[in-house]
Design a protein around this motif. Structure first.
Motif, short mmCIF file in Angstrom:
data_model
loop_
_atom_site.label_atom_id
_atom_site.label_comp_id
_atom_site.label_asym_id
_atom_site.label_seq_id
_atom_site.Cartn_x
_atom_site.Cartn_y
_atom_site.Cartn_z
N ALA A 23 11.96 -3.05 -0.03
CA ALA A 23 11.96 -1.64 0.34
C ALA A 23 10.65 -1.25 1.02
CB ALA A 23 12.18 -0.77 -0.90
N LEU A 24 9.53 -1.77 0.53
CA LEU A 24 8.25 -1.47 1.18
C LEU A 24 8.16 -2.12 2.56
CD1 LEU A 24 5.84 -1.75 -1.86
CD2 LEU A 24 6.47 0.32 -0.62
N GLN A 36 0.41 1.86 1.58
CA GLN A 36 -0.96 2.09 1.17
C GLN A 36 -1.39 0.98 0.21
OE1 GLN A 36 -1.02 6.00 -0.50
NE2 GLN A 36 -0.74 7.00 1.48
N PHE A 37 -2.68 0.97 -0.10
CA PHE A 37 -3.22 -0.05 -1.00
C PHE A 37 -2.50 -0.05 -2.35
CE2 PHE A 37 -6.37 -1.47 -4.15
CZ PHE A 37 -6.55 -2.76 -3.68
N ALA A 38 -2.21 1.12 -2.87
CA ALA A 38 -1.52 1.22 -4.15
C ALA A 38 -0.11 0.63 -4.08
CB ALA A 38 -1.44 2.68 -4.60
N ASP A 39 0.52 0.72 -2.93
CA ASP A 39 1.84 0.11 -2.75
C ASP A 39 1.77 -1.41 -2.86
OD1 ASP A 39 3.05 2.61 -2.31
OD2 ASP A 39 2.56 2.52 -0.17
N SER A 44 2.81 -6.15 -6.01
CA SER A 44 2.27 -7.38 -6.60
C SER A 44 2.52 -7.41 -8.11
CB SER A 44 0.77 -7.49 -6.33
OG SER A 44 0.53 -7.56 -4.95
N LEU A 45 2.33 -6.28 -8.77
CA LEU A 45 2.59 -6.21 -10.21
C LEU A 45 4.07 -6.45 -10.51
CD1 LEU A 45 0.37 -3.18 -11.28
CD2 LEU A 45 0.10 -5.58 -11.94
N CYS A 46 4.94 -5.90 -9.69
CA CYS A 46 6.39 -6.10 -9.88
C CYS A 46 6.76 -7.57 -9.70
CB CYS A 46 7.19 -5.25 -8.91
SG CYS A 46 7.12 -3.51 -9.29
#
Length: 58
Positions: A23-24, A36-39, A44-46
């Motif tokens: 999706a991203l 964005q960086f948070a994305d 990465s966490l997912c």
């Protein structure tokens, strides 16, 4: 997935991790909205969580 009820959780984990990342990528490639960086951190966490569920020894 009902044919393999013991693996259903791992299948959902794989689907979720890949879905979020795709999706991203779609947002960036098709709609032109750069993540964005948070994305990147969230994706990465997912994927890391998915890897823990998918590849943990049984």
């Amino acid at each position: 997935m009902t044919l393999h009820p013991t693996a259903a959780g791992r299948v959902y984990a794989a689907y979720g991790g890949v879905y979020i990342t795709t999706a991203l990528a779609w947002l960036w490639l098709v709609h032109g909205v750069r993540p964005q960086f948070a994305d990147y951190i969230g994706a990465s966490l997912c994927l890391a969580g998915m890897a823990v569920i998918m590849f943990a020894p049984r």
